[in-house]
Design a protein around this motif. Structure first.
Motif, PDB file in Angstrom:
ATOM      1  N   UNK A  92       0.896  -1.161   0.000  1.00 43.81           N
ATOM      2  CA  UNK A  92       0.000   0.000   0.000  1.00 43.81           C
ATOM      3  C   UNK A  92       0.923   1.195   0.000  1.00 43.81           C
ATOM      4  N   UNK A  93       0.899   2.017  -1.070  1.00 41.31           N
ATOM      5  CA  UNK A  93       1.872   3.107  -1.091  1.00 41.31           C
ATOM      6  C   UNK A  93       1.272   4.412  -0.585  1.00 41.31           C
ATOM      7  N   UNK A  94       2.177   5.279  -0.137  1.00 39.72           N
ATOM      8  CA  UNK A  94       1.793   6.530   0.522  1.00 39.72           C
ATOM      9  C   UNK A  94       0.870   7.367  -0.353  1.00 39.72           C
ATOM     10  N   UNK A  95       1.188   7.424  -1.629  1.00 38.66           N
ATOM     11  CA  UNK A  95       0.412   8.266  -2.535  1.00 38.66           C
ATOM     12  C   UNK A  95      -1.062   7.831  -2.552  1.00 38.66           C
ATOM     13  N   UNK A  96      -1.272   6.523  -2.761  1.00 37.20           N
ATOM     14  CA  UNK A  96      -2.636   5.988  -2.770  1.00 37.20           C
ATOM     15  C   UNK A  96      -3.307   6.261  -1.429  1.00 37.20           C
ATOM     16  N   UNK A  97      -2.555   6.018  -0.368  1.00 39.48           N
ATOM     17  CA  UNK A  97      -3.091   6.206   0.977  1.00 39.48           C
ATOM     18  C   UNK A  97      -3.542   7.652   1.176  1.00 39.48           C
ATOM     19  N   UNK A  98      -2.719   8.592   0.714  1.00 42.96           N
ATOM     20  CA  UNK A  98      -3.075  10.008   0.849  1.00 42.96           C
ATOM     21  C   UNK A  98      -4.339  10.324   0.062  1.00 42.96           C
ATOM     22  N   UNK A  99      -4.436   9.733  -1.147  1.00 40.48           N
ATOM     23  CA  UNK A  99      -5.647   9.962  -1.949  1.00 40.48           C
ATOM     24  C   UNK A  99      -6.889   9.474  -1.226  1.00 40.48           C
ATOM     25  N   UNK A 100      -6.759   8.321  -0.567  1.00 39.85           N
ATOM     26  CA  UNK A 100      -7.919   7.794   0.155  1.00 39.85           C
ATOM     27  C   UNK A 100      -8.262   8.727   1.325  1.00 39.85           C
ATOM     28  N   UNK A 137     -11.732  10.973   3.520  1.00 35.03           N
ATOM     29  CA  UNK A 137     -12.124  10.721   4.907  1.00 35.03           C
ATOM     30  C   UNK A 137     -11.464  11.766   5.810  1.00 35.03           C
ATOM     31  N   UNK A 138     -11.966  13.012   5.752  1.00 39.19           N
ATOM     32  CA  UNK A 138     -11.265  14.124   6.415  1.00 39.19           C
ATOM     33  C   UNK A 138     -11.056  13.915   7.917  1.00 39.19           C
ATOM     34  N   UNK A 139     -12.045  13.364   8.644  1.00 36.44           N
ATOM     35  CA  UNK A 139     -11.853  13.238  10.096  1.00 36.44           C
ATOM     36  C   UNK A 139     -10.701  12.278  10.391  1.00 36.44           C
ATOM     37  N   UNK A 140     -10.693  11.151   9.662  1.00 34.20           N
ATOM     38  CA  UNK A 140      -9.645  10.179   9.896  1.00 34.20           C
ATOM     39  C   UNK A 140      -8.287  10.735   9.469  1.00 34.20           C
ATOM     40  N   UNK A 141      -8.290  11.533   8.406  1.00 32.06           N
ATOM     41  CA  UNK A 141      -7.045  12.138   7.933  1.00 32.06           C
ATOM     42  C   UNK A 141      -6.431  12.979   9.035  1.00 32.06           C
ATOM     43  N   UNK A 142      -7.283  13.704   9.765  1.00 38.54           N
ATOM     44  CA  UNK A 142      -6.825  14.555  10.872  1.00 38.54           C
ATOM     45  C   UNK A 142      -6.089  13.702  11.909  1.00 38.54           C
ATOM     46  N   UNK A 143      -6.720  12.596  12.240  1.00 36.45           N
ATOM     47  CA  UNK A 143      -6.145  11.696  13.243  1.00 36.45           C
ATOM     48  C   UNK A 143      -4.763  11.186  12.790  1.00 36.45           C
ATOM     49  N   UNK A 144      -4.689  10.826  11.526  1.00 34.07           N
ATOM     50  CA  UNK A 144      -3.439  10.306  10.969  1.00 34.07           C
ATOM     51  C   UNK A 144      -2.358  11.372  11.023  1.00 34.07           C
ATOM     52  N   UNK A 145      -2.758  12.620  10.709  1.00 35.74           N
ATOM     53  CA  UNK A 145      -1.791  13.713  10.712  1.00 35.74           C
ATOM     54  C   UNK A 145      -1.187  13.880  12.111  1.00 35.74           C
TER      55      UNK A 145
END
Lengths: 446, 446, 446, 446
Positions: free
Chosen positions: A409-417, A421-429
């Motif tokens: 699973x590469x970072x680029x694809x992961x970032x696109x996903x 999912x903005x709330x989850x993206x926040x958590x990941x950040x």
């Protein structure tokens, strides 16, 4: 009497179909013999004839009350069924079922009686139904189509050989040599002649002498040659299709080996590549997962992918707390990769851009000089998940121990996903931020 | 006695397999002859029979202690091996090995003796093992699969012909014509008849007369015709697969020539294109490098690419000081290109966006009017590296001298790689800056 | 004597090859006949034998001084040529050339004389060279490979039939029936038997009686059946390859018609689509230009594209003043499109994003209601060039008059090309500005 | 007399072609018989001969006034037609039409009369025209090409068999066995022999005895074997092509099932996938819509897509007021998707990015726990259109009821299209704004 609409795939209907199939074969064998040997249609044969008529009439009733499927949809509407049956098989079924002999023999007229005898041939019309019956049986039993095709080919050839033999007996005048033959020998010799001719062997011990015989032989030879060509064509086709996966794989291998030879690649690399192809063949007939799944509609693809990977995904710490939809998206974007024994999956110090999930096989986590094996990860393990958070250098070297089927699973694809999912993206950040701080601290310590 | 687990690919195991194979063939030839000629199982034959039994029993022991491979993994677990052997070949191996004759002949009962003789046929069950043995030999020797397939086909046909001949001898009554034949002639005539029939030649000098013979001939003819069709289908399939690379290449060429004819392309351009395809065929059977390498997993691809290009890459001045990872990335992003003799690779004044590495063939660096050849660069040379730093016009014309296999690296790809190597990118930027200053100075001088 | 290195493709070398080929065929026919008929090697035959020896010795000298090509490169180095020849054909060539008969006949020893006669068979080793010679002739004459393959097949079959016939004559004892036959009839009957057997016809009027004959026939039948299968496989393969373009095209059409039927597309649309495919087939065997050109290396692709389109491109006003490189880039980015009669290429009022060049066929410029045809543009015309400057609505409707092969160039591609030609981009921008001003003025007037 | 230029596809021209075809077949049958039986060319036969001459001369006139088509363009220019006819068929047509017999028989010279009789063979040159005629008939009637190919094969074989039979009759000396045969029997036996030989059956009851006969038989056997191989090759090729769609589909299925087996996918998922492939096969022979349409030129593609989808698109509220061009663009960007029964098309709460149009089948709008079915949408319905305006969560779960052929339109594509239609984009933005306000209000209420 009200007959319910039957399901064509029900066990009882298939059973009835098989009964009709067997009876059809029986009459195809018996009726021509009756006609050639001029057997009287009395006693046992008469009973048989009446029985056939009754069963065939019953079959008409049953057929006209059997639902049919139109593009995976089962049509149970009585009128539609009737219309379809009338337009297709009703006439032949009726002619095959009609008790001509019984009716005509009432008149005791010798001419009518002869016609009645000849009318028995109409029963053979039921042969047109064999294909349909076989089709139904195949559908309900999921038999191998090549096997069915081969069996049908043999079936039709034997039926044709029987009919030709009977016809040959009827016109064959072999006065001197083999006479007087009893009935069985006569049929045997005739069948022998038919097979010898159709297989183009042609011993020539039985050959035509009268004009009628000559014409008959010419026709049979022409049919036989065409039939033989047809059989060979079919067998060649079946062989070609059986081997299609293998030959595509061999073609691929041949390409690669030609290329390797041309470029003077060293022997051990060649062996490694050749072993890799052997592994692909043995584990999945050379097919590649992503190309197979991409043909499926998304819901089916998701079901398959979820089945394969859900367990492992949910174990990854950074995915904790992600919702169902997010997991699905991640799984659909996994990329299958294969490592051969000894391959470096990850090298310490390299900057990583993907994480890996092991589906099959195992990898060793080794020290930089490969002298120490820190750990061995097997199927269901994962590693490199930090790469999805930040592009830090890998902190260990990981080497495939045997053939490994992994998913990356590469970072680029992961970032696109993550975008979706903005709330989850926040958590990941936040997680990444924390990680970076830790890493910087570590580096300061050093 | 403790038997160690054997490796199926070890030399001694393969040797044993070959011994069993030879013995199997021997008994397949001898046993039917014994039965047809009613040879007494005594003296040499009895010794032979006992020996066979002993060896076959030994074989059961050996087989049940041979590891097997499951998807490239060697299973050495004794229980698993046992289970697998029990479920597959044990019963047939046991029946083939059992010394029925020795045991039954103790009783001196004529009926049991006859059964004992018939039981010899069970030895032929060992034939089921031929395929497995051949498979193992093939794996260890890497023989050509088409050759193996052809040989097996011939082997089975000869075995079948031998068995059919013996059966025909047993039921053949040929009183008048050829009697009394001695044993060898009898077998020869019988084998001759079998081959004549199976190949559908059918001279007819030997043909059936009794009912039993007729039935036998019908069966053989049907089998023979099927077998013949199968052989032809196989040969056709093998031929089609042998020529698959060639026919794909011819198909491609035909497409191109059709197109060129349709567009009235001038003759010399047509010859040039046709020569180019000839070169592709002669140098790499028409295969194209990038499509071959893309099927390989990344580590293998890297190994092959590194082998092919590392030397040349490290020579390039602007790559001096680049780390291993960077070089790998560059190599994986090289793009193979072919130039035909006389092609302009680079034209003076054009703005360049790629650099080239010569893998095979040579190019001329020529003056603008092509009158002077400044230099000739051969395999292992490179040019145009400035294009990776800045998009300046080319400063020389370069023309292919003969067929050239080159690799190109374009600025865009190079820039993408640099993104992942920030320190090295900085170095490259400085180099480019310096270069630009030089160029501007030069232009000012002019 | 110093022999210069010969070019394998020179006319004189090909001529010599053909001479050797003819002599090889001649001796293959004559020598077996000499041996079967026990003809004395004297008089004319002796002269012939000596001549053959001399020519074959000369051939060894010539062969060892003929350059050979290795992957399109002609190797003229004497040592390399020698090494290659020694390793390949020298031994067989020497054995075929050696005058055994002349030397051995000096001794007048009957045993040696018999050996000398038998040694003639060695001359047949020259047959191994036929393939090479044919290969050379094919290369220099560019003959159809299917035709060559078919001819070689027939050639080898006839040679084999001749050799088999001679062998059969040598062992055939046919005392009663056909004796005494004269020499010609004997050969004829023997050749007749061979052909009848190899073609699996097998009349049976000539059949083996002695054991030797029987063994011989068995061998010939097995070879014959294999050979026959090989021939059929080859013919099937050749047929499949001849029709490959056609069958790919039919496959495509079948796909489309199945789809159209499934979707109940109206009849006239179906006919239009089917006509379109017919046009594709008739004009370019169904091949599509862009896929063909993309296989060629860039310089060849540029040459072909330039040939096809340079004239038309230079006529376009907005390309006036563009330099050579720019024109090349534009041409390489043209996109072939086909319009069927009645298709709207451009509709008035639509916003256009591409310009078109007509390569074949013609279009009508029509009024909005299609009642007036303002102009008809034929091959070599272009239209819609404004779309490359600004995205203004089309100012006319253009309709294909018959089948039109056009090239389109879209704004996006054009802009990408402009990026690489900054000076010309500036010029284009000015042109566009001017155009926009004009258009706005026009619209204000309205 | 001025003859107008005829259309080669007109009904009357096709009729004339069929007449010529029938006459050609008739003379091919009759003329060899005349020559073999030495029938006097008088009475009815003379009239027939004169008639043939007249009709064939008329045919020359007609042919030289028939337009021909060159790459879908009908050439009606008289001179071009003439040139083409002269260069192609004129000479053979003239020789076939020339009344040699009539002219030569004036001289009453026996030698000339014999030549006149032999000259009849020239009439058979008309056979060269059969292919052209069949080609024309096929074009105008759109017959199945495999059927045509098969029929032509049979036609040529029968013609060849007839000619061979006549030749065999002419040279056959069969004194003892079958003499005296009447004419019909003679021909019958000869035809019987020909068929027996060509089909490689070879009974051997008729076999050559004189040298001439032997040579003739050798030639016929060689031709026959080649012909037989050709027939089998053709049949094999036709079978392979008939089944090409099926075998490609089976290949795909096999790939998938191999993969599923390898991954131990649960049984019900396997059945679902296998049913999906069955549906694809039954509904569209396994073909996929987008790949079929992409081969068509844009105007045809647009026509087909418009036909399929215009109605449904115009019903969508948010497309109200969009202009024709916009609708076209939307339709060309629809993406076909298939749902199998039970698939979730849309799940409540998921964020949607595409809208769907149902082309076939039906879906259920269900409550979150699937207990209540709010509505069932059938073919021609659409849903999820809000997703094109804003990325809000889906407000219902939608589940496929049976196999559904849908089209999806995703937001990204939709936005790209909007870029090209700025006024409509403005309208859409307002709609989205309004929608968002409504949604926010709703959420506040909650």
């Amino acid at each position: 009497m009200k007959i319910p609409i039957l399901n064509p795939d029900s066990h009882s209907k298939i059973g009835w179909d098989i009964l009709i199939l067997i009876l059809t074969i029986a009459i195809t064998i018996i009726i021509p013999l009756i006609m050639v040997y001029h057997l009287p249609l009395s006693g046992f044969l008469l009973v048989f004839d009446i029985l056939i008529s009754l069963i065939f009439i019953a079959d008409i009733l049953i057929e006209s009350h059997t639902a049919y499927s139109d593009q995976r949809e089962l049509i149970r509407d009585k009128e539609k069924i009737m219309n379809r049956y009338m337009g297709m098989a009703f006439v032949t079924d009726l002619l095959a079922a009609f008790p001509f002999f019984m009716i005509l023999s009432f008149f005791q007229n010798p001419l009518l009686l002869r016609i009645a005898l000849l009318s028995n041939i109409l029963r053979l019309l039921k042969l047109f139904r064999v294909k349909r019956t076989i089709g139904r049986i195949r559908n309900s039993k999921r038999l191998n189509p090549s096997f069915i095709r081969m069996s049908l080919l043999i079936f039709w050839i034997l039926i044709a050989a029987h009919l030709i033999s009977c016809a040959w007996m009827a016109i064959w005048e072999d006065p001197a040599a083999l006479n007087p033959l009893n009935a069985e020998s006569m049929y045997l010799r005739s069948f022998y002649w038919t097979v010898t001719t159709l297989t183009t062997i042609g011993y020539g011990d039985i050959s035509p002498s009268t004009n009628l015989e000559t014409i008959f032989v010419i026709i049979i030879e022409l049919i036989g040659a065409g039939m033989y060509g047809f059989i060979i064509g079919n067998i060649a086709n079946i062989i070609a299709n059986i081997d299609i996966a293998k030959s595509q794989y061999q073609e691929k291998m041949e390409k690669v080996t030609t290329f390797l030879r041309y470029k003077n690649i060293p022997h051990d690399l060649k062996v490694k590549i050749s072993d890799y192809y052997d592994y692909l063949w043995e584990s999945r007939r050379g097919y590649d997962e992503s190309s197979i799944l991409q043909d499926l509609p998304k819901p089916l693809k998701t079901s398959v992918s979820l089945f394969l990977n859900r367990g492992i995904i949910q174990k990854v710490p950074i995915f904790k707390g992600a919702n169902e939809e997010f997991i699905k998206e991640v799984i659909l974007n996994l990329n299958p990769v294969v490592f051969t024994p000894g391959d470096y999956v990850v090298i310490k110090g390299e900057i990583g851009y993907e994480m890996y999930f092991i589906s099959r096989g195992s990898v060793d986590v080794v020290s930089e000089d490969e002298s120490i094996v820190y750990a061995t990860l097997g199927a269901g393990s994962f590693f490199g998940e930090i790469a999805l958070l930040l592009s830090a250098p890998r902190n260990a070297t990981i080497k495939a121990k045997d053939y490994c089927d992994c998913y990356s699973l590469d970072k680029e694809t992961f970032d696109q996903i993550l975008v979706r999912f903005p709330e989850f993206a926040e958590k990941i950040r936040e997680m990444a931020e924390k990680r970076r701080a830790e890493t910087e601290e570590k580096q300061k310590k050093k």
